[in-house]
Design a protein around this motif. Structure first.
Motif, PDB file in Angstrom:
ATOM      1  N   TYR A   1       0.844  -1.188   0.000  1.00  0.00           N
ATOM      2  CA  TYR A   1       0.000   0.000   0.000  1.00  0.00           C
ATOM      3  C   TYR A   1       0.881   1.240   0.000  1.00  0.00           C
ATOM      4  N   LEU A   2       0.612   2.142  -0.921  1.00  0.00           N
ATOM      5  CA  LEU A   2       1.295   3.426  -0.956  1.00  0.00           C
ATOM      6  C   LEU A   2       0.291   4.492  -0.537  1.00  0.00           C
ATOM      7  N   GLN A   3       0.462   4.990   0.669  1.00  0.00           N
ATOM      8  CA  GLN A   3      -0.395   6.063   1.179  1.00  0.00           C
ATOM      9  C   GLN A   3       0.233   7.391   0.797  1.00  0.00           C
ATOM     10  N   MET A   4      -0.511   8.189   0.083  1.00  0.00           N
ATOM     11  CA  MET A   4      -0.006   9.461  -0.419  1.00  0.00           C
ATOM     12  C   MET A   4      -0.827  10.596   0.182  1.00  0.00           C
ATOM     13  N   ASN A   5      -0.185  11.427   0.948  1.00  0.00           N
ATOM     14  CA  ASN A   5      -0.841  12.554   1.609  1.00  0.00           C
ATOM     15  C   ASN A   5      -0.274  13.872   1.100  1.00  0.00           C
ATOM     16  N   ASP A   6      -1.023  14.943   1.343  1.00  0.00           N
ATOM     17  CA  ASP A   6      -0.585  16.284   0.940  1.00  0.00           C
ATOM     18  C   ASP A   6      -0.138  16.280  -0.512  1.00  0.00           C
ATOM     19  N   LEU A   7      -0.973  15.755  -1.357  1.00  0.00           N
ATOM     20  CA  LEU A   7      -0.603  15.596  -2.766  1.00  0.00           C
ATOM     21  C   LEU A   7      -0.478  16.942  -3.458  1.00  0.00           C
ATOM     22  N   LYS A   8       0.463  16.987  -4.387  1.00  0.00           N
ATOM     23  CA  LYS A   8       0.771  18.201  -5.132  1.00  0.00           C
ATOM     24  C   LYS A   8       0.567  17.951  -6.625  1.00  0.00           C
ATOM     25  N   PRO A   9       0.352  19.000  -7.383  1.00  0.00           N
ATOM     26  CA  PRO A   9       0.182  18.803  -8.839  1.00  0.00           C
ATOM     27  C   PRO A   9       1.356  18.044  -9.466  1.00  0.00           C
ATOM     28  N   GLU A  10       2.550  18.242  -8.933  1.00  0.00           N
ATOM     29  CA  GLU A  10       3.717  17.556  -9.499  1.00  0.00           C
ATOM     30  C   GLU A  10       3.751  16.073  -9.182  1.00  0.00           C
ATOM     31  N   ASP A  11       2.821  15.589  -8.363  1.00  0.00           N
ATOM     32  CA  ASP A  11       2.699  14.154  -8.127  1.00  0.00           C
ATOM     33  C   ASP A  11       1.877  13.475  -9.220  1.00  0.00           C
ATOM     34  N   THR A  12       1.295  14.267 -10.097  1.00  0.00           N
ATOM     35  CA  THR A  12       0.517  13.696 -11.189  1.00  0.00           C
ATOM     36  C   THR A  12       1.388  12.821 -12.067  1.00  0.00           C
ATOM     37  N   ALA A  13       0.940  11.576 -12.270  1.00  0.00           N
ATOM     38  CA  ALA A  13       1.730  10.608 -13.037  1.00  0.00           C
ATOM     39  C   ALA A  13       0.955   9.300 -13.108  1.00  0.00           C
ATOM     40  N   VAL A  14       1.458   8.395 -13.906  1.00  0.00           N
ATOM     41  CA  VAL A  14       1.021   7.005 -13.837  1.00  0.00           C
ATOM     42  C   VAL A  14       1.938   6.301 -12.857  1.00  0.00           C
ATOM     43  N   TYR A  15       1.359   5.644 -11.896  1.00  0.00           N
ATOM     44  CA  TYR A  15       2.119   4.965 -10.848  1.00  0.00           C
ATOM     45  C   TYR A  15       2.134   3.459 -11.135  1.00  0.00           C
TER      46      TYR A  15
ATOM     47  N   GLY B   1       3.324  -3.805 -12.948  1.00  0.00           N
ATOM     48  CA  GLY B   1       1.892  -3.794 -13.089  1.00  0.00           C
ATOM     49  C   GLY B   1       1.495  -2.958 -14.290  1.00  0.00           C
ATOM     50  N   GLN B   2       0.192  -2.821 -14.481  1.00  0.00           N
ATOM     51  CA  GLN B   2      -0.317  -2.090 -15.652  1.00  0.00           C
ATOM     52  C   GLN B   2      -0.312  -0.586 -15.436  1.00  0.00           C
ATOM     53  N   GLY B   3      -0.147  -0.174 -14.197  1.00  0.00           N
ATOM     54  CA  GLY B   3      -0.129   1.247 -13.885  1.00  0.00           C
ATOM     55  C   GLY B   3      -1.498   1.777 -13.510  1.00  0.00           C
ATOM     56  N   THR B   4      -1.490   2.813 -12.675  1.00  0.00           N
ATOM     57  CA  THR B   4      -2.728   3.479 -12.297  1.00  0.00           C
ATOM     58  C   THR B   4      -2.495   4.986 -12.331  1.00  0.00           C
ATOM     59  N   GLN B   5      -3.424   5.705 -12.929  1.00  0.00           N
ATOM     60  CA  GLN B   5      -3.261   7.148 -13.126  1.00  0.00           C
ATOM     61  C   GLN B   5      -3.613   7.891 -11.838  1.00  0.00           C
ATOM     62  N   VAL B   6      -2.736   8.786 -11.457  1.00  0.00           N
ATOM     63  CA  VAL B   6      -2.982   9.705 -10.342  1.00  0.00           C
ATOM     64  C   VAL B   6      -2.911  11.120 -10.895  1.00  0.00           C
ATOM     65  N   THR B   7      -3.976  11.871 -10.701  1.00  0.00           N
ATOM     66  CA  THR B   7      -4.035  13.245 -11.197  1.00  0.00           C
ATOM     67  C   THR B   7      -4.386  14.171 -10.040  1.00  0.00           C
ATOM     68  N   ILE B   8      -3.531  15.160  -9.854  1.00  0.00           N
ATOM     69  CA  ILE B   8      -3.749  16.145  -8.795  1.00  0.00           C
ATOM     70  C   ILE B   8      -4.078  17.476  -9.461  1.00  0.00           C
ATOM     71  N   SER B   9      -5.301  17.917  -9.260  1.00  0.00           N
ATOM     72  CA  SER B   9      -5.736  19.132  -9.932  1.00  0.00           C
ATOM     73  C   SER B   9      -6.922  19.721  -9.197  1.00  0.00           C
ATOM     74  N   SER B  10      -6.987  21.041  -9.217  1.00  0.00           N
ATOM     75  CA  SER B  10      -8.139  21.707  -8.632  1.00  0.00           C
ATOM     76  C   SER B  10      -9.197  21.986  -9.693  1.00  0.00           C
TER      77      SER B  10
END
Length: 115
Positions: free
Chosen positions: A79-93, A106-115
């Motif tokens: 488990y990767l717990q990600m807190n205080d996420l920032k726009p620069e954390d946007t990526a496929v993980y 793995g196949q990857g999972t998209q993480v998008t940080i945006s307001s």
């Protein structure tokens, strides 16, 4: 062979949190060192965090203090717990491990940080 399946990505606002999961197949999970990488278009894949079979963790400087990594050997899952996420954390993980001389992804999972 090791099969890795990620889940938990999504769209969150800056300052928010997400928890990514990576489920691994097989009975060897307990001895695997596991890692999370991320990649944005046009850039190389970068190591975000890792956890050894003995539960030692390490993090990229860019996520230290914000991300935590854990594993549950009874569920073959990290488990990767990600807190205080920032726009620069946007990526496929991507979840990854080495086994038998090969690297598995793995196949990857998209993480998008945006307001």
């Amino acid at each position: 062979q090791v099969r890795l399946v990620e889940s938990g990505g999504g769209l969150v606002q800056p300052g928010g949190s997400l928890r990514l999961s990576c489920a691994a197949s097989g009975s060897i999970f307990v001895i695997l060192n596991m890692a999370w990488y991320r990649q944005v278009p046009g850039k190389e894949r970068e190591l975000v965090a890792s956890i050894t079979s003995s539960f030692t963790t390490d993090f990229a400087d860019s996520v230290k203090g914000r991300f935590t990594l854990s594993r549950d050997n009874t569920k073959n899952t990290v488990y990767l717990q990600m807190n205080d996420l920032k726009p620069e954390d946007t990526a496929v993980y991507y979840c990854s491990t080495n086994w038998g001389g090969g690297r598995y992804w793995g196949q990857g999972t998209q993480v998008t940080i945006s307001s």
